[in-house]
Design an enzyme around this catalytic site. Structure first.
Site, PDB file in Angstrom:
ATOM      1  N   ARG B 266       0.804  -1.212   0.000  1.00 13.70           N
ATOM      2  CA  ARG B 266       0.000   0.000   0.000  1.00 13.70           C
ATOM      3  C   ARG B 266       0.837   1.262   0.000  1.00 13.70           C
ATOM      4  O   ARG B 266       0.615   2.157  -0.813  1.00 13.70           O
ATOM      5  CB  ARG B 266      -0.956  -0.026   1.200  1.00 13.70           C
ATOM      6  CG  ARG B 266      -2.084  -0.990   0.967  1.00 13.70           C
ATOM      7  CD  ARG B 266      -2.912  -1.281   2.191  1.00 13.70           C
ATOM      8  NE  ARG B 266      -3.909  -2.302   1.809  1.00 13.70           N
ATOM      9  CZ  ARG B 266      -4.636  -2.996   2.652  1.00 13.70           C
ATOM     10  NH1 ARG B 266      -4.501  -2.797   3.949  1.00 13.70           N
ATOM     11  NH2 ARG B 266      -5.486  -3.896   2.213  1.00 13.70           N
ATOM     12  N   PHE B 404      -6.434  -2.594  -6.770  1.00 16.75           N
ATOM     13  CA  PHE B 404      -5.604  -3.653  -6.135  1.00 16.75           C
ATOM     14  C   PHE B 404      -4.934  -3.189  -4.844  1.00 16.75           C
ATOM     15  O   PHE B 404      -5.029  -2.047  -4.469  1.00 16.75           O
ATOM     16  CB  PHE B 404      -4.646  -4.338  -7.116  1.00 16.75           C
ATOM     17  CG  PHE B 404      -3.609  -3.497  -7.823  1.00 16.75           C
ATOM     18  CD1 PHE B 404      -3.238  -2.254  -7.406  1.00 16.75           C
ATOM     19  CD2 PHE B 404      -2.977  -4.029  -8.960  1.00 16.75           C
ATOM     20  CE1 PHE B 404      -2.253  -1.536  -8.071  1.00 16.75           C
ATOM     21  CE2 PHE B 404      -2.004  -3.315  -9.636  1.00 16.75           C
ATOM     22  CZ  PHE B 404      -1.646  -2.076  -9.184  1.00 16.75           C
ATOM     23  N   GLU B 405      -4.329  -4.139  -4.140  1.00 18.64           N
ATOM     24  CA  GLU B 405      -3.777  -3.927  -2.782  1.00 18.64           C
ATOM     25  C   GLU B 405      -4.878  -3.463  -1.821  1.00 18.64           C
ATOM     26  O   GLU B 405      -4.663  -2.624  -0.967  1.00 18.64           O
ATOM     27  CB  GLU B 405      -2.635  -2.919  -2.795  1.00 18.64           C
ATOM     28  CG  GLU B 405      -1.436  -3.298  -3.633  1.00 18.64           C
ATOM     29  CD  GLU B 405      -0.745  -4.571  -3.162  1.00 18.64           C
ATOM     30  OE1 GLU B 405      -0.938  -4.968  -1.995  1.00 18.64           O
ATOM     31  OE2 GLU B 405      -0.019  -5.169  -3.963  1.00 18.64           O
ATOM     32  N   GLY B 406      -6.053  -4.021  -1.968  1.00 19.96           N
ATOM     33  CA  GLY B 406      -7.196  -3.588  -1.158  1.00 19.96           C
ATOM     34  C   GLY B 406      -7.844  -2.413  -1.862  1.00 19.96           C
ATOM     35  O   GLY B 406      -7.186  -1.410  -2.106  1.00 19.96           O
TER      36      GLY B 406
END
Lengths: 257, 594
Positions: B266, B404-406
Site C-alpha cells: 500500500r 488492487f492492494e485492497g
C-alpha cells in the site's frame, strides 16, 4: 597505470536556460557530469580494468561539484580531487583552468589523462590540448577508440565523420568523443561504495598559485539567448512561381542576395 | 537519518500530537546517495525500459525478464533484501525512491513492484534461514522472479475465505495444494510464487511454490484495460506437490504474512502514484505549451493554469505525506538493534505500526493520480484519446491502482476502524482529547489568526484536527459498536483523517524547507501548501457537515451545525490567484517544480 580524468560539472541537458541580469540563472537548475566526460570516466575504468592501476577524477569548482565527483566514484573511479576555487577565483577561462591543472599535475607520475571532447556549456574544447601542451606530452582529440599495449597506443580519431588512425605513446592526453564507449550507470552497490572512497579537497594555495598566475585571458562581454526561431513557410503554386517568390524573398525579406 | 533528537511517533499519533517541522522527514532531507540511487533508477528506466515500452505493451515478456535481470545487475532488485542474503539492505527511503522512479515505466513498474515487494518480501520478513539462503540471493539478482498469489475468484479483500487447500502427504514430505489463484502479476514468467491456502481446509498458511513443481501451471493471459506491459494469469494448483520445508512462517499464521505484506504494497503504491502523477503533469504542461489555439499556446489560458496548479498542489501534498510515512518507518527501524533488524518480523512490525498511514497514502495518492491523469488527458484534448500519446496509456494504467492492494473502499474503512481500536486499547488518547474539545467549544472564543507565513494554514490544521474529533466523536457516541454498519459515515471520517495527514505533511514540509533555506527559495512550496490546505479544509467541512446531518436532526442538528461553523470560521485564501502564480512557474519550467 596512473590514469586521470578531467571532469566538469555542467547544466543538465534537459534544463531550460534563462538569463537573469546578464547571468545564466542557476537557481533550481540540475547539474550533471559533462556528457563527454562520462565517456572519459568510462574509458578510464575500462583501461584500468584491462591494465591495472588507478583512476583519479579531478574537477575545478566548489563544494557543489562534490556531487559529480561522487557520481564518478560510484561509476567506478578510485579517487577524486576537488580543486575548490570558490573563495579565490571569480572568473576564469580555459587558460585559467589549464594553469591550475598544470600546477596540479606538477610532480605527479601520469600515464594517461582523459577529458571530454568539449564541455556542453562553453564548448571550447581547449582545456585538454592546453594542458597537454603545458605538460609537454602528446595529445589526441575526439578519439573513438583507444588501444594500449605497454606504452604503445593505437587510437582512432573522429575527423568530421571520417576516421584517422594514430599511433603514439604514453604518457598521453586524449579527449573523448561520442562512440568511444557506452557509459555505464552508477550501480547501487557502486553508489554505496563511493561514500567510502577518498575525495580530497585542495585550494589554490596548496598549488602555490596566486591570482595573477591564472588571471583569465578573455573577458565575457555579454550573455544572451539565441533569438527565437521564426516559423517556416511553405511556398505554393507551380515550381516556376515558387522559385520567383523565393528569389524575391531572399532579396527583399532576408536581404541575403 | 538518525539525529539524536528524534521522537518516535506511534501510528496515527498525528491526530492527537502537535508536531513540529523537525518531526517529519521530507524529500528535501534526501541524502546525496539517495538522490544518486533515484538518478540511476530514472536513467535506467529512460535509457533501457522506455525504448521497449511498445514491445512490453505487446506482452513480449522476454523483454520483461531481460530488463528485470538488467535491473538486478544495477542493484535495483536488492534494496529490501539484507546484505547477508545478497541484497543491499538499503534504507526504506532509497527503496521508495526506486519505486517512484520505476512508475515512469507504466505496466513494467508493476512487474518490478510485484517482484521486489509482495513477491520477495514475504521471504525477507518471514522466511527461515534456509529459505532466505535458498531464494533471496537469486531474487536480488533477478535470476529468479517472484509473484504473489493471494486472490481467488471468490475471495479478494476477504482473503481468509480462500478455497485453496493444502494437505500434508502421508510421508510428511510434501503438502499437496489444490486451488486456483486469480490475477497473479508476473505469472507468465515468475519462477517462485508466494501462495496462500488452508492446511486441512482450515489453517490459513503461506507456501513458497516453484513453477517447476509437479501440478503447478498458469492459465491464459488476461486481457486487461491497462498495465498491459505486465503479465496477469491464474495460477493453477492441481495436486501440486510442495516440499514440506516450503511452508513459509507458521501453520495457520498466513494472515499475519498477508497483513504485513499488504502494508508494504500500500505505501509503495502511494509512492508510485506520486511518480506517475509527476509524469502526467509534465506531459500536460509540455502539451499545453506546444498546443496552439486562437493563435496562442493553450497554457496562456487561466483555465489550463487552474488545472495544472491543482494537479501540482495535490502532488505536493501527497508526496509530502507518502515520504513522511516512509520516514516514520525509517525512524522506527533506526532504533532497532542490528540483531532485531536481521529479524524480518521486527522490520515488518515497524512498518505495521503505520498501517493507518499506509492505507491513507494508498487511497489518497491513487485518487490524486487518477485525478491528475484525467486532467492530463483533458488538456491533451482529442489527442489525449489517441494511443500515439503517452498520456493515453498512463490514463489506462492508472485505473487499477484504486482497486488492487485492497480497494480504496476497504482501505478507507480500515482507517476509522483501526483508529477506534487503538483508542479503545488506550494507545491513542482520543476520547480524552474529544472531551477537552467539547469543553473548549463551550468556553472559548475563536482564536485570532496571525498574518505570518503559513499562519492561516496552521490555524486551519489545528481546527481540522478538532473537526475530526468533533465529528468522529459524535458518530462514535451515537452509534457505539454499531458504527461498523455506518459505512458512509466511516468513509467521511477516513477522508477527514487523511486530509489532516496530507495537510499537516505539506505544512510541516514547507516549514522545514523555509527553516533550512529561507522563504525566497520556497515560494512554490508555500503556494502549493496554501492552495492544498484551503481546498482540503473545504472538503473536510463538507464531510463533517454530512456526518452531522446523517446522525442528528431538528434542534440538535441545528446546534451542532452552529458548532461546526465555529470550528470552520476563517477568511478563505484566494486560491484562484495563488493557482495562477503556481502555474506560471510550472509553465516556465515544464515540469513539477518545487
Amino acid at each position: 597505470m596512473k590514469i586521470y580524468v578531467l571532469l566538469k560539472r555542467t547544466f543538465d541537458t534537459e534544463e531550460k536556460i534563462s538569463v537573469v541580469n546578464g547571468q545564466i540563472d542557476e537557481d533550481s537548475a540540475e547539474f550533471i557530469i559533462n556528457p563527454y566526460d562520462e565517456y572519459a570516466v568510462e574509458e578510464a575504468i575500462q583501461q584500468r580494468d584491462a591494465h591495472g592501476g588507478e583512476v583519479t577524477v579531478v574537477t575545478i569548482g566548489n563544494e557543489d561539484s562534490e556531487k559529480q565527483l561522487r557520481t564518478a566514484l560510484a561509476i567506478g573511479a578510485d579517487k577524486a580531487v576537488l580543486i575548490n576555487t570558490e573563495e579565490d577565483l571569480d572568473d576564469g577561462d580555459q587558460f585559467t583552468t589549464a594553469k591550475i591543472l598544470e600546477a596540479f599535475f606538477d610532480g605527479k607520475d601520469v600515464d594517461l589523462i582523459l577529458a571530454g571532447n568539449v564541455a556542453i556549456d562553453e564548448a571550447s574544447g581547449q582545456v585538454g590540448p592546453r594542458i597537454a601542451d603545458l605538460l609537454g606530452i602528446p595529445y589526441v582529440t575526439t578519439i573513438t577508440s583507444l588501444k594500449i599495449d605497454g606504452t604503445a597506443v593505437n587510437i582512432e580519431k573522429d575527423v568530421e565523420g571520417d576516421v584517422e588512425v594514430i599511433e603514439t605513446t604514453l604518457p598521453l592526453l586524449v579527449t573523448c568523443q561520442q562512440g568511444l564507449n557506452e557509459p555505464r550507470y552508477p550501480s547501487l552497490p557502486g553508489i554505496m561504495k563511493a561514500k567510502k572512497k577518498p575525495l580530497e579537497e585542495i585550494y589554490l594555495d596548496d598549488l602555490d598559485l596566486g591570482e595573477d598566475d591564472i588571471e583569465a585571458k578573455t573577458k565575457t562581454i555579454d550573455i544572451f539567448l539565441p533569438p527565437e526561431k521564426a516559423g517556416g513557410r511553405v511556398l505554393e503554386g507551380d515550381v516556376k512561381d515558387q522559385v520567383k517568390e523565393l528569389v524575391s524573398l531572399l532579396k527583399n525579406d532576408a536581404k541575403v542576395m | 537519518m538518525s539525529e539524536t533528537r528524534e521522537k518516535l511517533f506511534k501510528g496515527a499519533a498525528f491526530l492527537v500530537e502537535d508536531l513540529t517541522a523537525d518531526d517529519i522527514i521530507t524529500p528535501e532531507d534526501f541524502t546525496e546517495e539517495q538522490k544518486m540511487i533515484a538518478k540511476t533508477t530514472e536513467d535506467f528506466i529512460v535509457g533501457e525500459v522506455l525504448p521497449k515500452v511498445e514491445q512490453l505493451e505487446k506482452q513480449e515478456f522476454e523483454h520483461s525478464v531481460a530488463l528485470l535481470k538488467k535491473a538486478g545487475e544495477l542493484g535495483l532488485l536488492g534494496a529490501d533484501v539484507p546484505e547477508e542474503y545478497g541484497g543491499l539492505g538499503l534504507d526504506k527511503i532509497s527503496s521508495a525512491l526506486i519505486t517512484e522512479k520505476f512508475s515512469l515505466a507504466g505496466g513494467f513498474s508493476i512487474t518490478h513492484g510485484a517482484h521486489v515487494g509482495i513477491g520477495s518480501l514475504p521471504i525477507v520478513f518471514f522466511g527461515n534461514d534456509n529459505q532466505k539462503k535458498q531464494y533471496l540471493p537469486k531474487l536480488a539478482t533477478g535470476e529468479l522472479i517472484a509473484a504473489y498469489a493471494l486472490t481467488e475468484s471468490s475471495s479478494g479483500s476477504d482473503a481468509l475465505g480462500a478455497k485453496t487447500t493444502a494437505v500434508l502427504n502421508e510421508a510428511g514430505t510434501h503438502y499437496i495444494l489444490n486451488g486456483e489463484k486469480q490475477f497473479i502479476t508476473n505469472s507468465a514468467f515468475a519462477d517462485v510464487f508466494i501462495v496462500y491456502g488452508k492446511i486441512d481446509g482450515e489453517h490459513f498458511s503461506t507456501f513458497i511454490v516453484e513453477r517447476d513443481y509437479p501440478g503447478v501451471s498458469t492459465g491464459p493471459e488476461e486481457k486487461k484495460m491497462g498495465i498491459k506491459s505486465s503479465s496477469t494469469r491464474t495460477l493453477i494448483l492441481d495436486n501440486a506437490e510442495i516440499p514440506a520445508e516450503n511452508l513459509l512462517g507458521e501453520k495457520g499464521r498466513g494472515h499475519i504474512i498477508a497483513f504485513n505484506i499488504l502494508n508494504v504494497g500500500r505505501y509503495k503504491l502511494g509512492i508510485g502514484a506520486v511518480g506517475g502523477a509527476k509524469r502526467a503533469l509534465e506531459l500536460a504542461i509540455n502539451y499545453a505549451n506546444e498546443r496552439k489555439q486562437f493563435g496562442t499556446s493553450i497554457s496562456i489560458f487561466s483555465l489550463t493554469k487552474e488545472k495544472l496548479a491543482t494537479m501540482a498542489s495535490k502532488i505536493y501534498a501527497n508526496e509530502s505525506a507518502a515520504y513522511r510515512t516512509v520516514g516514520l518507518m525509517e525512524q522506527r527501524m533506526g532504533v532497532l538493534s542490528a540483531e532485531q533488524l536481521k529479524d524480518g518480523r521486527e522490520v515488518a512490525a515497524a512498518i505495521a505500526e503505520y498501517q493507518i498511514e499506509c492505507s491513507m497514502n494508498k487511497y489518497m495518492a491513487t485518487e490524486m493520480l487518477d485525478y491528475t491523469v484525467d486532467e492530463a488527458v483533458q488538456i491533451h484534448g482529442g489527442n489525449g484519446f489517441i494511443q500515439e500519446y503517452e498520456v493515453e496509456r498512463i490514463y489506462r494504467d492508472s485505473r487499477i491502482n484504486r482497486i488492487f492492494e485492497g480497494t480504496n473502499e476497504i482501505n478507507r474503512l480500515l482507517v476509522p476502524g483501526t483508529i477506534l481500536k487503538k483508542a479503545m486499547k488506550g494507545e491513542l488518547p482520543l476520547l480524552q482529547k474529544a472531551k477537552t474539545l467539547q469543553e473548549e467549544m463551550i468556553m472559548k472564543m475563536p482564536e485570532e489568526v496571525g498574518d505570518g507565513i503559513l499562519e492561516q494554514e496552521k490555524y486551519l490544521l489545528r481546527n481540522a484536527k478538532k473537526l475530526v474529533l468533533f465529528a468522529a466523536g459524535l458518530a462514535a457516541q451515537k452509534y457505539m459498536q454499531r458504527i461498523e454498519k455506518e459505512q458512509e459515515v466511516l468513509v467521511n471520517i477516513a477522508d477527514m483523517v487523511s486530509e489532516v495527514y496530507n495537510i499537516e505533511s505539506a505544512i510541516l514540509r514547507t516549514e522545514k524547507a523555509i527553516n533550512n533555506t529561507g522563504e525566497e527559495k520556497n515560494k512554490q512550496k508555500i503556494l502549493y501548501t496554501m492552495v492544498y490546505v484551503q481546498e482540503a479544509f473545504n472538503r473536510m467541512e463538507a464531510d463533517a457537515k454530512e456526518i452531522l446531518i446523517t446522525i442528528e436532526k431538528g434542534d440538535t442538528l441545528r446546534m451542532l451545525l452552529s458548532s461546526l461553523r465555529k470550528l470552520t470560521r476563517h477568511t478563505p485564501t484566494n486560491v484562484v490567484a495563488k493557482k495562477r502564480e503556481i502555474a506560471a512557474k510550472l509553465i516556465e519550467k515544464e515540469e513539477y517544480v518545487l
